[in-house]
Design a protein around this motif. Structure first.
Motif, PDB file in Angstrom:
ATOM      1  N   ALA A  96      -2.571 -15.702   1.952  1.00 17.26           N
ATOM      2  CA  ALA A  96      -2.231 -17.103   2.175  1.00 17.26           C
ATOM      3  C   ALA A  96      -3.449 -17.772   2.804  1.00 17.26           C
ATOM      4  O   ALA A  96      -4.065 -17.220   3.712  1.00 17.26           O
ATOM      5  N   GLY A  97      -3.814 -18.952   2.321  1.00 18.96           N
ATOM      6  CA  GLY A  97      -4.999 -19.639   2.808  1.00 18.96           C
ATOM      7  C   GLY A  97      -6.153 -19.577   1.822  1.00 18.96           C
ATOM      8  O   GLY A  97      -7.085 -20.378   1.889  1.00 18.96           O
ATOM      9  N   ASN A 125      -5.953 -22.307 -17.054  1.00 17.56           N
ATOM     10  CA  ASN A 125      -4.568 -22.681 -17.338  1.00 17.56           C
ATOM     11  C   ASN A 125      -3.717 -22.097 -16.230  1.00 17.56           C
ATOM     12  O   ASN A 125      -3.842 -20.922 -15.904  1.00 17.56           O
ATOM     13  N   LEU A 126      -2.831 -22.929 -15.682  1.00 19.55           N
ATOM     14  CA  LEU A 126      -1.989 -22.475 -14.569  1.00 19.55           C
ATOM     15  C   LEU A 126      -0.527 -22.474 -14.990  1.00 19.55           C
ATOM     16  O   LEU A 126      -0.084 -23.380 -15.693  1.00 19.55           O
ATOM     17  N   GLY A 127       0.214 -21.477 -14.527  1.00 18.13           N
ATOM     18  CA  GLY A 127       1.656 -21.467 -14.718  1.00 18.13           C
ATOM     19  C   GLY A 127       2.051 -21.237 -16.161  1.00 18.13           C
ATOM     20  O   GLY A 127       1.223 -20.894 -17.015  1.00 18.13           O
ATOM     21  N   SER A 128       3.339 -21.435 -16.446  1.00 22.81           N
ATOM     22  CA  SER A 128       3.819 -21.272 -17.809  1.00 22.81           C
ATOM     23  C   SER A 128       5.017 -22.185 -18.008  1.00 22.81           C
ATOM     24  O   SER A 128       5.608 -22.680 -17.055  1.00 22.81           O
ATOM     25  N   THR A 160      -7.454 -25.205  -6.188  1.00 24.88           N
ATOM     26  CA  THR A 160      -6.086 -24.726  -6.390  1.00 24.88           C
ATOM     27  C   THR A 160      -5.717 -23.748  -5.283  1.00 24.88           C
ATOM     28  O   THR A 160      -6.318 -22.681  -5.179  1.00 24.88           O
ATOM     29  N   PRO A 161      -4.747 -24.113  -4.443  1.00 25.85           N
ATOM     30  CA  PRO A 161      -4.356 -23.180  -3.387  1.00 25.85           C
ATOM     31  C   PRO A 161      -3.634 -21.975  -3.986  1.00 25.85           C
ATOM     32  O   PRO A 161      -2.872 -22.123  -4.946  1.00 25.85           O
ATOM     33  N   LEU A 162      -3.883 -20.809  -3.415  1.00 22.97           N
ATOM     34  CA  LEU A 162      -3.242 -19.602  -3.917  1.00 22.97           C
ATOM     35  C   LEU A 162      -1.816 -19.517  -3.383  1.00 22.97           C
ATOM     36  O   LEU A 162      -1.551 -19.901  -2.246  1.00 22.97           O
ATOM     37  N   PHE A 163      -0.898 -19.051  -4.223  1.00 22.25           N
ATOM     38  CA  PHE A 163       0.459 -18.779  -3.735  1.00 22.25           C
ATOM     39  C   PHE A 163       0.997 -17.559  -4.461  1.00 22.25           C
ATOM     40  O   PHE A 163       0.460 -17.156  -5.495  1.00 22.25           O
ATOM     41  N   ASP A 164       2.024 -16.995  -3.883  1.00 22.05           N
ATOM     42  CA  ASP A 164       2.582 -15.765  -4.432  1.00 22.05           C
ATOM     43  C   ASP A 164       3.185 -16.051  -5.809  1.00 22.05           C
ATOM     44  O   ASP A 164       3.950 -16.980  -5.972  1.00 22.05           O
ATOM     45  N   GLY A 165       2.783 -15.267  -6.802  1.00 23.11           N
ATOM     46  CA  GLY A 165       3.325 -15.435  -8.142  1.00 23.11           C
ATOM     47  C   GLY A 165       2.510 -16.361  -9.023  1.00 23.11           C
ATOM     48  O   GLY A 165       2.882 -16.622 -10.170  1.00 23.11           O
ATOM     49  N   GLY A 208      -4.660 -42.811  -3.307  1.00 21.93           N
ATOM     50  CA  GLY A 208      -4.754 -41.480  -2.715  1.00 21.93           C
ATOM     51  C   GLY A 208      -3.831 -40.543  -3.472  1.00 21.93           C
ATOM     52  O   GLY A 208      -2.729 -40.934  -3.858  1.00 21.93           O
ATOM     53  N   TYR A 209      -4.292 -39.326  -3.685  1.00 21.62           N
ATOM     54  CA  TYR A 209      -3.560 -38.355  -4.504  1.00 21.62           C
ATOM     55  C   TYR A 209      -3.159 -37.205  -3.599  1.00 21.62           C
ATOM     56  O   TYR A 209      -3.987 -36.409  -3.200  1.00 21.62           O
ATOM     57  N   GLU A 210      -1.872 -37.186  -3.245  1.00 22.89           N
ATOM     58  CA  GLU A 210      -1.391 -36.173  -2.309  1.00 22.89           C
ATOM     59  C   GLU A 210      -0.686 -35.052  -3.070  1.00 22.89           C
ATOM     60  O   GLU A 210       0.219 -35.311  -3.865  1.00 22.89           O
ATOM     61  N   ARG A 211      -1.124 -33.825  -2.811  1.00 22.35           N
ATOM     62  CA  ARG A 211      -0.505 -32.676  -3.479  1.00 22.35           C
ATOM     63  C   ARG A 211       0.425 -31.993  -2.484  1.00 22.35           C
ATOM     64  O   ARG A 211      -0.018 -31.478  -1.461  1.00 22.35           O
ATOM     65  N   LEU A 212       1.716 -32.018  -2.775  1.00 23.40           N
ATOM     66  CA  LEU A 212       2.718 -31.593  -1.795  1.00 23.40           C
ATOM     67  C   LEU A 212       3.197 -30.169  -2.006  1.00 23.40           C
ATOM     68  O   LEU A 212       3.282 -29.393  -1.061  1.00 23.40           O
ATOM     69  N   THR A 213       3.558 -29.824  -3.233  1.00 20.04           N
ATOM     70  CA  THR A 213       4.211 -28.520  -3.433  1.00 20.04           C
ATOM     71  C   THR A 213       3.495 -27.675  -4.476  1.00 20.04           C
ATOM     72  O   THR A 213       4.073 -26.778  -5.058  1.00 20.04           O
ATOM     73  N   ASP A 214       2.207 -27.955  -4.711  1.00 20.83           N
ATOM     74  CA  ASP A 214       1.472 -27.174  -5.709  1.00 20.83           C
ATOM     75  C   ASP A 214       1.472 -25.687  -5.383  1.00 20.83           C
ATOM     76  O   ASP A 214       1.423 -24.850  -6.263  1.00 20.83           O
ATOM     77  N   ASP A 215       1.503 -25.368  -4.102  1.00 26.30           N
ATOM     78  CA  ASP A 215       1.444 -23.961  -3.721  1.00 26.30           C
ATOM     79  C   ASP A 215       2.802 -23.448  -3.242  1.00 26.30           C
ATOM     80  O   ASP A 215       2.885 -22.417  -2.597  1.00 26.30           O
ATOM     81  N   GLN A 216       3.876 -24.218  -3.550  1.00 26.34           N
ATOM     82  CA  GLN A 216       5.212 -23.758  -3.137  1.00 26.34           C
ATOM     83  C   GLN A 216       6.155 -23.914  -4.315  1.00 26.34           C
ATOM     84  O   GLN A 216       6.755 -24.966  -4.522  1.00 26.34           O
ATOM     85  N   ALA A 217       6.254 -22.841  -5.104  1.00 22.17           N
ATOM     86  CA  ALA A 217       6.963 -22.934  -6.383  1.00 22.17           C
ATOM     87  C   ALA A 217       8.389 -23.456  -6.232  1.00 22.17           C
ATOM     88  O   ALA A 217       8.856 -24.257  -7.031  1.00 22.17           O
ATOM     89  N   GLU A 218       9.104 -23.020  -5.196  1.00 23.00           N
ATOM     90  CA  GLU A 218      10.530 -23.356  -5.110  1.00 23.00           C
ATOM     91  C   GLU A 218      10.812 -24.505  -4.146  1.00 23.00           C
ATOM     92  O   GLU A 218      11.968 -24.793  -3.846  1.00 23.00           O
ATOM     93  N   ALA A 219       9.775 -25.173  -3.642  1.00 27.46           N
ATOM     94  CA  ALA A 219      10.001 -26.179  -2.613  1.00 27.46           C
ATOM     95  C   ALA A 219      10.721 -27.405  -3.163  1.00 27.46           C
ATOM     96  O   ALA A 219      10.553 -27.773  -4.315  1.00 27.46           O
TER      97      ALA A 219
END
Lengths: 191, 1005, 107
Positions: B31-32, B72-75, B88-93, B255-266
């Motif tokens: 994380a981080g 390419n990110l995700g599916s 791109t922040p890293l997150f589990d999965g 301003g471009y705020e990224r809120l849940t890019d690293d939290q899949a289920e948020a």
């Protein structure tokens, strides 16, 4: 006549960061005329039973109120079943004047957005500075919510009352509900 | 190899390991991490292929300037192409896959292009694929499309939500490094409302990595303290993960705020677009390190020196075990020193400069035992998918190799370019800073706001100020100046904190390494990594006459990749300037356009998505229609039923049934969408006489009149029935689409031309539901409801009356758009559905059926009634439609009257409205043209008319149409030919446009 | 995106609340006017690089029309003023002159 039906049948959205509900039916009468003239002041305050509003403000108490819409237009609010009597009274007062009164109670949908995050919800949709120092209860603003015109004021520190056209009631309800979706707190305005 | 070190990594949470995949391979990070730091930690140096030659590409940078690491990110519903691994922040999965290669990243067929690179120079595509022309479409383009392109387009619907937020402040500060924070602190102390946006997840920018002390405190602690005090201030809004994307007119910024890019289920929106209006904007956007131009500088393992340092300090990742540092400035020495402190090997610092004496940093490096070669350069980097070594040469000269050093990473620094993008977006000018060899904001020529004064101020490195102490002072001074201009006062005696000073040696501009590199080296020296633009390409462009920087950019594609030239632009400009023998400022820069870094389209769309994509207007009976088979038709923003389908019948059959039933029994139409505008006042009649072509002032109270409205250009814009309500009041019906525009049109003339006329208007369209009760049984139905006299004598044709029907308060207009006995009934919208229900019940044994807009069209066309938008298209005047009877001859003036006297409008050759009936009973294609003899100047067949409305009439059992035809009314009985789109030809006879009940008896009963 | 101030209700808002209505102070020519007069009224518009007088409507707001004096080059706004005027009032002209001393009103 049957029971009046509002645009959204008093739908509510309650599991978000603010509560959204359609209220009404409410009595609403558009008045156009000379806002400085005594016939207008008298007619409006007699019917609404609240103080005459300053420029860009709304005075209200319960279902009654007067909103300043433009330099020659007011929106008068009262209980729905008093509209006919109110119109009669106003038409009497306007008889010798160049002025117009029209019932628009059914032409509008009215929403309340309430809770500590209410300011944030509305600020996602309206290009208006809603900082608590800038926009205070009683100020009245006509603007837009996303793609449709709307007018709103704050009844108190945590409650907006929003008026839009009836035909877009569903759209505005959907907008407000999404803007209030869980997890969408912005964290501004001192909250 | 690149690897994770046992120690270090100030941004990592090592107690939270994270699993992710790259090209299906399982990898681990913390994380981080960013995706880029995690890839490096897993020794994934090769991350993609370049656009043109499919060259192996590795991570070069650590921020938004990264040109190579796009994935390419995700599916499925979370798939996103072209994500930058460094942001791109890293997150589990997390699932990432590399782009622009086939069949695999390691083995790529397209890489054959690199062997052809001598044959694929700048402009190759322009020159090669011009001829033969037909080849482009059938040969070249399909092949090029197959091999080109970066990410894949998503196939599934995006499952996330997005939103906007309207922010307002006195000062918007873009950038949360020490400059931004210091500016915010100084500004906030004046009491002003301040918003600070930082694009990364961390405050402090480069300072915590580069070190130093402020007022005796280590700079990272200083940053923490600043952030803590700013957070406590009510007038300050701090936003991390929020990039200042663009600056626009009058203090507007995105301003471009990224809120849940690293939290899949948020829960909550994924991105939020801040639409900020600021009285002033401070750009504390820092600076970007430049690459150096030497052969092989694109081989994976060659990285920007400061980025390599970032990975080391922030993420505990080493890019290699042996790193050669190559530089033209002191800053890169920090990398060498940091590497050495981390226990890694730095065999050599290659410094292109020749200096009279060592600076502090140079001494420090040497004291650590690092060998430094001054006046030297890299002749070439060795390696394929990975650096294996460098060849060293003298900076002066052509690059004769003096020695070869084995290494697995190269840290390069060509100096720093201030991020001037946001300064420039709205017109801020630049000046050339010779000391730092960079463009920096020309503060005398800022972007101008609504008051004509500059509204953007740069601070810190973005202003070309680099040393920590200078940065703090500059940021404070910027805030001080801005606040004074805005009328705020900073507390007396407020000054910037002071930082420990370090005396660096001046940098030296180096645009080519070695200075006289021969063509063989220049062909391997990359400027733009993503688009494969080399020094040789820019020189070729100059040689071929592309001397303007904007032309050279497009010819070579330099700076046109997704990084928009953040790394390549200055080196490219310098190369172009060199080739043209001009100085850099005279060559100038290309234009900086927002956004600074790509932002998601979904964030721009915000809530305009799915069911709130656009407002849909609903009548009070909308839900009933929906539940009763309505096939919807958009009419303006309204949805109206096109037809009500019963059971399995086709739409066409439904329409035919509705027409026949309405003519024989009775139909209900939801006419609520028609515009209804009250016009009242002593001058209302006079005003309406100007608005309408016919006379409205003499309409009797209680009566209705059909009216036409024209624009001042003379063209028809609307029509509808006007009712006189009382002495002072008229009610004007407009078309469905016209309610708002005609209301606006009336207000415009009243407010801007005849403001002394005593008239008020009010748009009451939505106050009423309106139902047309149409057909021979219509009166019987209303009589069943009862409550008012609707007989012919009590309520004649073109009259209206108020009353009650079945207990409902209504206003009835006896008007007909169908030719049938017809009552249009207005009722309060809140009663609309109940009233409709009552009509359906009362009409049950009278054959009542609802009908839709297509039936309405056929009914009116059978009667020859025109429809705004069918018979008119913005070029048609009432005279064209034979509506002379509606043009008042008694009036001196009405809107459009003067225009209708213009020679073109009175030309007898204007096409005129007639009816058209096909010879064989078939239905003419709508919009078809009648052909005439000969051809026009463009070799097209001459025409003599066109179809404006065409339907199959079930009443008459044949196709009927209306059209505008040359001299049409004088050519009754003549047969015209209308070619269809499929080669078929239609023969149609000119006839009277009224096909049904020519005497109008049916509506007048 | 501009940020006009509505002269009628006093609100300063982003451009999306407004509708731009073209050149201000056109004189209407109706029946009886010459072809040249009518043509110039209907079609001929100034397109200055610099000071321009424009009509705006606070469409998503109070609904009123007003006038704006604006620089088409720098987008500087000199003044908002009443739509119920035949020519820019003196204080508007003064505001422009204060910022553009060399500017002269065209006929």
């Amino acid at each position: 006549m049957s029971d009046p039906v509002t645009a959204m049948k008093n739908a509510t959205f309650t599991n978000g960061i603010a509560e959204v509900r359609e209220i009404g039916p409410l009595g609403m009468i558009t008045l156009r005329g000379d806002l400085n003239a005594s016939y207008m002041r008298k007619a409006a305050t007699n019917v609404a039973g609240v103080d005459y509003p300053e420029v860009r403000t709304c005075t209200c108490a319960g279902e009654r109120g007067i909103a300043w819409m433009s330099p020659d237009e007011l929106l008068l609010m009262c209980p729905y079943d008093e509209v006919s009597a109110a119109l009669e009274k106003i038409d009497g007062a306007f008889a010798k004047q160049h002025a117009l009164a029209a019932n628009v109670s059914d032409a509008r949908a009215v929403f309340q957005v309430s809770g500590p995050h209410a300011r944030e919800v509305v600020a996602k949709l309206a290009p208006v500075d809603l900082d608590p120092q800038t926009f205070t209860p009683g100020m009245f603003r006509r603007s837009r919510l996303a793609q449709v015109p709307a007018a709103f004021w704050m009844r108190d520190e945590v409650t907006f009352q929003i008026i839009c056209f009836r035909s877009v009631g569903q759209y505005v309800f959907d907008l407000l509900s999404q803007a209030a979706q869980p997890g969408s707190e912005v964290g501004v305005f001192g909250i | 190899m690149s690897t994770r070190l046992a120690t270090g990594g100030r941004l990592l949470n090592k107690s939270k390991p994270v699993g992710f995949t790259f090209n299906g391979k399982q990898m681990r990070g913390y994380a981080g991490d960013t995706l880029a730091s995690a890839l490096l930690a897993n020794d994934q140096m090769l991350v993609g292929r370049s656009f043109k030659y499919h060259r192996p590409r590795g991570i070069v940078a650590a921020g938004p300037e990264e040109p190579n690491a796009l994935v390419n990110l995700g599916s499925d519903a979370t798939f996103e192409p072209n994500a930058r691994a460094t942001t791109t922040p890293l997150f589990d999965g997390l699932e990432a896959a590399s782009q622009n290669h086939w069949p695999s990243l390691e083995f790529d067929v397209g890489a054959i292009n690199k062997h052809l690179s001598r044959f694929l120079p700048a402009g190759f595509y322009y020159k090669m694929f011009m001829y033969p022309r037909a080849f482009w479409k059938h040969v070249y383009e399909p092949v090029i499309r197959q091999s080109a392109g970066l990410g894949k387009a998503p196939k599934d619907r995006d499952q996330d939500t997005y939103e906007h937020f309207y922010g307002f402040c006195d000062v918007l500060i873009v950038g949360g490094g020490v400059a931004g924070l210091q500016a915010a602190m100084s500004a906030a102390k004046s009491g002003a409302r301040v918003i600070v946006m930082e694009q990364t997840a961390h405050w402090g920018g480069r300072a915590p990595v580069d070190g130093g002390t402020v007022d005796g405190t280590p700079v990272d602690k200083f940053v923490d303290e600043m952030v803590a005090s700013l957070s406590d201030m009510d007038n300050v809004t701090l936003r991390l993960n929020t990039m200042g994307a663009g600056v626009y007119d009058h203090g507007y910024a995105l301003g471009y705020e990224r809120l849940t890019d690293d939290q899949a289920e948020a829960a909550g929106p994924r991105h939020r677009l801040w639409r900020v209006r600021a009285a002033h904007i401070i750009t504390a956007t820092g600076a970007i390190e430049r690459p150096l131009s030497f052969a092989g500088n694109d081989i994976p393992g060659v990285m920007l020196a400061a980025s390599l340092r970032d990975y080391l300090v922030n993420y505990g990742v080493s890019a290699g075990d042996r790193t050669v540092v190559v530089t033209n400035n002191d800053n890169a020495y920090l990398t060498a020193i940091a590497l050495k402190h981390a226990g890694l090997d730095v065999p050599l610092i290659v410094d292109a400069r020749v200096l009279p004496q060592d600076s502090a940093l140079m001494e420090q490096a040497k004291a650590l035992g690092i060998r430094v070669l001054m006046g030297h350069a890299i002749a070439s980097v060795k390696g394929g998918k990975r650096v294996t070594g460098v060849e060293v040469c003298a900076q002066a000269g052509e690059g004769a190799v003096l020695e070869e050093i084995t290494c697995d990473a190269v840290a390069m620094s060509g100096g720093w370019s201030p991020v001037v993008h946001l300064w420039s977006h709205c017109g801020g000018k630049l000046r050339w800073d010779t000391t730092h060899a960079c463009f920096s904001p020309d503060v005398d020529n800022p972007p101008l706001g609504a008051d004509g004064a500059g509204f953007v101020t740069p601070a810190g490195a973005a202003a070309g100020v680099f040393a920590l102490d200078d940065v703090l002072n500059d940021a404070h001074a910027a805030a001080d100046g801005v606040m004074t201009t805005l009328g705020f006062k900073l507390p007396k005696g407020l000054t910037a904190p002071s930082a420990e000073r370090r005396e660096d040696a001046p940098m030296a501009p180096v645009w080519m390494m070695p200075q006289g590199a021969a063509i063989k080296l220049r062909e391997k020296t990359w400027l733009d990594y993503q688009n494969d633009v080399k020094v040789s390409d820019v020189r070729l462009a100059a040689q071929e006459g592309f001397v303007s920087v904007e032309h050279a950019k497009r010819y070579t594609t330099l700076g046109m990749a997704t990084d928009q030239g953040k790394l390549s632009n200055i080196n490219g400009l310098a190369t172009l300037a060199g080739a043209l023998d001009r100085d850099i400022p005279s060559v100038g820069t290309t234009t900086f356009r927002p956004p600074y870094h790509p932002i998601s389209l979904a964030a721009i769309a915000g809530d305009s998505k799915n069911h709130t994509f656009q407002p849909i207007r609903r009548t009070p009976m909308h839900d009933w229609h929906d539940a009763n088979g309505a096939e919807w038709e958009p009419v303006g923003a309204w949805r109206r039923p096109y037809a009500f389908k019963q059971g399995d019948e086709s739409t066409h059959d439904a329409v035919m049934r509705e027409v026949t039933n309405t003519r024989n029994n009775m139909g209900l139409l939801d006419a609520s969408t028609l515009g209804k505008i009250i016009v009242k006042g002593p001058d209302a009649g006079r005003f309406l006489d100007m608005m309408y072509t016919n006379m409205m002032s003499n309409l009797k109270v209680g009566k209705c009149r059909y009216g036409l409205m024209c624009s001042e250009n003379g063209f028809l814009i609307d029509d509808g029935v006007v009712a006189r309500i009382d002495e002072d009041t008229w009610l004007c019906h407009t078309t469905t689409g016209g309610a708002e525009s005609i209301h606006g049109h009336m207000e415009e003339w009243l407010q801007t031309e005849w403001w002394d006329w005593k008239v008020y208007v009010a748009n009451v369209t939505e106050q009423y539901a309106q139902v047309a009760v149409v057909g021979p049984n219509a009166r019987k139905c209303l009589e069943k409801l009862g409550g008012m006299d609707v007989s012919k004598d009590a309520l004649g044709f073109m009259e209206w009356a108020d009353g009650t029907l079945g207990g409902f308060k209504v206003r009835i207009y006896r008007i007909s758009f169908s030719g049938e006995l017809s009552f249009e009934i207005a009722i309060d919208a809140s009663q609309g559905q109940a009233f409709w229900d009552a009509l359906m019940v009362a009409g049950n044994d009278l054959g009542v059926m609802p009908y839709g807009t297509e039936c309405l069209h056929i009914l009116r066309a059978e009667k020859g009634f025109i429809m705004i938008g069918d018979e008119t298209d913005g070029t048609v005047i009432p005279q064209d439609l034979g509506l002379h009877w509606a043009l008042s001859k008694k009036k001196d003036d009405y809107l459009g009257k003067r225009a209708q006297e213009r020679s073109h409008m009175t030309d007898p050759a204007r096409w005129k409205l007639v009816g058209l009936e096909t010879v064989d009973g078939s239905t003419l294609p709508d919009g078809a043209y009648a052909v005439a003899e000969g051809e026009n100047a463009n070799g097209q067949r001459n025409t003599q008319g066109r179809v404006t409305s065409s339907y199959h009439s079930p009443t008459l059992g044949k196709g009927i149409a209306m059209g505008l035809v040359l001299n049409g009314p004088d050519r009754m009985g003549e047969v015209l030919t209308f070619p269809g789109v499929d080669g078929k030809e239609f023969e149609a006879r000119i006839c009277d446009a009224v096909f049904y009940d020519k005497e109008g008896e049916k509506q007048n009963v | 995106m501009l940020s006009p101030t509505c002269h009628a209700c006093g609100v300063t808002a982003e451009e999306t609340e407004f509708h731009a209505g073209g050149e201000a102070h056109l004189k209407r020519f109706g029946p009886g006017s010459s072809d040249a007069e009518f043509e110039s009224y209907l079609f001929t518009r100034q397109n200055p690089k610099g000071v321009h007088f424009e009509r705006w409507r606070h469409a998503n707001g109070c609904g009123k029309w007003f006038h704006v004096a604006r620089c088409t080059m720098t987008l500087e706004v000199f003044a908002s003023y009443s739509a119920q005027t035949y020519a820019p009032p003196a204080d508007v002209l003064d505001a422009i002159k204060a910022r553009r001393p060399d500017w002269e009103m065209e006929d």
